[in-house]
Design a protein around this motif. Structure first.
Motif, PDB file in Angstrom:
ATOM      1  N   ASN A   1       5.180  -9.960  -1.660  1.00 29.70           N
ATOM      2  CA  ASN A   1       4.342  -8.899  -1.087  1.00 29.70           C
ATOM      3  C   ASN A   1       4.857  -7.520  -1.499  1.00 29.70           C
ATOM      4  O   ASN A   1       4.695  -6.537  -0.772  1.00 29.70           O
ATOM      5  N   TYR A   2       5.441  -7.456  -2.669  1.00 27.75           N
ATOM      6  CA  TYR A   2       6.173  -6.281  -3.118  1.00 27.75           C
ATOM      7  C   TYR A   2       5.346  -4.997  -3.017  1.00 27.75           C
ATOM      8  O   TYR A   2       5.781  -3.996  -2.450  1.00 27.75           O
ATOM      9  N   GLU A   3       4.139  -5.028  -3.544  1.00 29.69           N
ATOM     10  CA  GLU A   3       3.334  -3.812  -3.600  1.00 29.69           C
ATOM     11  C   GLU A   3       2.876  -3.377  -2.206  1.00 29.69           C
ATOM     12  O   GLU A   3       2.796  -2.178  -1.924  1.00 29.69           O
ATOM     13  N   LYS A   4       2.611  -4.319  -1.328  1.00 28.79           N
ATOM     14  CA  LYS A   4       2.223  -3.963   0.043  1.00 28.79           C
ATOM     15  C   LYS A   4       3.372  -3.256   0.756  1.00 28.79           C
ATOM     16  O   LYS A   4       3.162  -2.266   1.467  1.00 28.79           O
ATOM     17  N   PHE A   5       4.581  -3.767   0.564  1.00 29.17           N
ATOM     18  CA  PHE A   5       5.738  -3.106   1.163  1.00 29.17           C
ATOM     19  C   PHE A   5       5.965  -1.735   0.519  1.00 29.17           C
ATOM     20  O   PHE A   5       6.262  -0.758   1.210  1.00 29.17           O
ATOM     21  N   ARG A   6       5.832  -1.660  -0.785  1.00 29.19           N
ATOM     22  CA  ARG A   6       6.108  -0.408  -1.491  1.00 29.19           C
ATOM     23  C   ARG A   6       5.146   0.703  -1.072  1.00 29.19           C
ATOM     24  O   ARG A   6       5.547   1.837  -0.808  1.00 29.19           O
ATOM     25  N   GLN A   7       3.878   0.379  -0.994  1.00 26.30           N
ATOM     26  CA  GLN A   7       2.883   1.375  -0.596  1.00 26.30           C
ATOM     27  C   GLN A   7       2.980   1.687   0.898  1.00 26.30           C
ATOM     28  O   GLN A   7       2.759   2.816   1.318  1.00 26.30           O
ATOM     29  N   ASN A   8       3.277   0.676   1.703  1.00 22.31           N
ATOM     30  CA  ASN A   8       3.502   0.824   3.139  1.00 22.31           C
ATOM     31  C   ASN A   8       2.399   1.623   3.834  1.00 22.31           C
ATOM     32  O   ASN A   8       2.658   2.596   4.549  1.00 22.31           O
ATOM     33  N   LEU A   9       1.177   1.180   3.639  1.00 20.61           N
ATOM     34  CA  LEU A   9       0.032   1.892   4.203  1.00 20.61           C
ATOM     35  C   LEU A   9      -0.090   1.639   5.702  1.00 20.61           C
ATOM     36  O   LEU A   9       0.403   0.639   6.226  1.00 20.61           O
TER      37      LEU A   9
END
Length: 255
Positions: free
Chosen positions: A170-178
């Motif tokens: 879930n790398y991108e979801k964590f990185r963006q942290n919306l």
């Protein structure tokens, strides 16, 4: 007593026994300042409280500086750095800060410079400037990413997944942290589901204490970046590295 816009936190328990005397010239002081007002502050109060159990050197003194009302409950890292510089000058004038050995530690989130892909240069410029005055304790995107490392498994959408595997998949979801609700970003929601508590209102450090070494080891994984510059684009944390630094007896590096 700290003047300016910070107030020092005095723990209810004394760090040293009455018969244990530590000469000030052998003690290295770390003054902690925080972008946030709740989670990070409570976590490092716990680090100070349980310093003996965490094998932090007896010759390290952790001083928690909390923001007063003039700064407000929310403030950006640039403001905190500015106030820290003022406070450091005051401490030097009062001979309470030894520039040769004492340190300020600025604790803040990468996503203070959000959206993450449009404020890259602003973050990098701040890192370059702030490192002149303080040790930077950074989590990317936010402090909850460090908190999640305390657990072997975390819960995402009702599914229990190995922590490092979950971060990677879930790398991108964590990185963006919306934002996903009025109370949570993606990362804080995952922590709340995993720990059963909202870290903003009830961190419950005691439940994390015996998991700290676990978090330190997980932070060393290749899934997470430790370099502050590279955190501009990646998930990361250097909180574990900082805790390990606090375990080093400062006399080992004395001239």
């Amino acid at each position: 007593m700290i003047s300016g816009h910070f107030r020092s936190f005095t723990p209810l328990t004394q760090r040293f026994a009455d018969d244990e005397i530590v000469e000030m010239e052998n003690t290295k002081k770390y003054y902690f300042v925080f972008e946030g007002s709740n989670t990070e502050v409570e976590y490092f109060k716990g680090i100070e409280k349980y310093s003996k159990e965490l094998e932090i050197s007896n010759f390290i003194k952790i001083i928690i500086l909390e923001k007063d009302e003039s700064i407000g409950t929310h403030s950006n890292p640039k403001r905190i750095l500015q106030e820290a510089r003022i406070t450091k000058k005051e401490l030097i004038q009062k001979e309470e800060f030894d520039e040769e050995i004492d340190k300020f530690v600025l604790v803040f989130d990468r996503d203070s410079f959000k959206p993450v892909d449009s404020r890259r240069e602003e973050y990098l410029d701040f890192i370059n400037e702030a490192e002149k005055d303080a040790i930077l304790a950074v989590t990317s995107p936010c402090f909850e990413i460090w908190l999640l490392l305390h657990f072997d498994k975390i819960i995402i959408d009702g599914l229990e997944i190995e922590t490092l595997e979950a971060l990677e998949s879930n790398y991108e979801k964590f990185r963006q942290n919306l934002k996903v609700s009025n109370k949570h970003t993606f990362t804080s929601k995952v922590f709340s589901a995993t720990a059963g508590t909202n870290p903003k209102s009830n961190l419950n450090f005691d439940n994390l204490l015996d998991k700290i070494q676990n978090a330190i080891e997980k932070e060393k994984s290749e899934v997470l970046e430790k370099d502050l510059v590279k955190m501009v684009d990646k998930l990361g944390s250097n909180i574990g590295l900082l805790i390990e630094q606090l375990r080093i007896d400062p006399r080992e590096n004395a001239n």
